[in-house]
Motif scaffolding. Sequence first.
Motif, mmCIF file in Angstrom:
data_model
loop_
_atom_site.group_PDB
_atom_site.id
_atom_site.type_symbol
_atom_site.label_atom_id
_atom_site.label_comp_id
_atom_site.label_asym_id
_atom_site.label_seq_id
_atom_site.Cartn_x
_atom_site.Cartn_y
_atom_site.Cartn_z
ATOM 1 N N ALA A 143 -6.713 -4.003 -2.578
ATOM 2 C CA ALA A 143 -5.547 -4.050 -1.735
ATOM 3 C C ALA A 143 -4.858 -2.699 -1.927
ATOM 4 N N ARG A 164 -19.601 3.468 3.303
ATOM 5 C CA ARG A 164 -18.914 3.833 2.063
ATOM 6 C C ARG A 164 -18.154 2.786 1.203
ATOM 7 N N GLY A 202 -8.969 -6.328 -4.518
ATOM 8 C CA GLY A 202 -8.889 -7.187 -3.279
ATOM 9 C C GLY A 202 -10.260 -7.310 -2.403
ATOM 10 N N GLU A 251 -8.159 -3.862 -11.470
ATOM 11 C CA GLU A 251 -6.743 -3.975 -11.479
ATOM 12 C C GLU A 251 -5.917 -3.602 -12.843
ATOM 13 N N GLU A 261 -12.521 -9.579 -4.015
ATOM 14 C CA GLU A 261 -11.728 -10.842 -4.008
ATOM 15 C C GLU A 261 -11.895 -11.408 -2.494
#
Length: 257
Positions: free
Chosen positions: A65, A59, A108, A131, A111
């Motif tokens: 983050a 999933r 994140g 974000e 990233e």
Amino acid sequence: MAYETLIVETHGAVGLITLNRPQALNALNSTVLRELLQVHEAFQADDAIGAIVLTGSERAFAAGADIKEMQPLGYVDVYSRDLMSGWDDVAKVRKPVIAAVSGFALGGGCELAMMCDIIIASETAKFGQPEITLGVIPGMGGSQRLTRAVGRYKAMDLILTGRMMDAAEAERAGLVSRVVAAERLLDEALEAAAKIASLSHPSVLMAKEAVNRALETTLDEGLRFERRLFHSLFSTEDQKEGMTAFIEKRKPAFKNR
Ligand SMILES: CC(C)(O)CC(=O)SCCNC(=O)CCNC(=O)[C@H](O)C(C)(C)COP(=O)(O)OP(=O)(O)OC[C@H]1O[C@@H](n2cnc3c(N)ncnc32)[C@H](O)[C@@H]1OP(=O)(O)O
């Protein structure tokens, strides 16, 4: 060693790290960061490991983050802790890392995938930098690495709107190395990592360093850097072995020396 947020295994010469916070779609908190750094350090020090695979669940690779961890923080907290700077060390691991991405790779998560060297995505993968929808901007490298990967206009589209792109679009954009069927994802990543790990480790490390240098320097400097590394590999036993094996029409037996 047992970890709270990761499952860590070895498959021959490949280290496999699975993000394991299913209740939060593998959101990346300070424990994940600390544990990832510990595992990277251990794999880096282990001569038997030639490559690393980093994956999540079906999933979610990682949904960003941890918003719940960040929500109460103020400017002084994040500035004095230099919040997110620790992730730069995750990107510094010298052995090749393959991200095997299924489901959400957002914020994140995207990233973190971009800190890896190869991104293999399942057809279900969704990438994005949302974000902006939280009133912030990427803080773990998204504005820099995504722009280098997909170019300014695609990066602006994703970062300014916060929209997600699917695996096919991510592959067209150059973010993803390959897209595979969901059920093949981990095998494909482990096979690619095993292939890399079977090669001469010094040349693999130098190849990674040379490619990464291309993003940081001028063409002239980069060419010189590549050539110096190339020259240095002629001091290894593996260069003699690799070229001799080719001439003798046999498989090389690399010693990583
Ligand atoms: C590093 C920086 C600085 O660049 C910043 C960031 O990464 S900021 C975070 C960027 N990521 C996001 O904004 C994505 C947040 N998540 C979502 O939008 C959704 O969860 C979803 C679209 C990925 C999936 O939606 P859905 O299937 O409806 O599942 P949910 O019920 O929303 O989520 C299940 C469960 O996981 C928790 N969750 C999800 N993402 C995070 C996160 N990033 N941080 C903390 N927790 C997260 C979510 O809250 C749910 O938990 P419960 O509320 O049920 O306890």
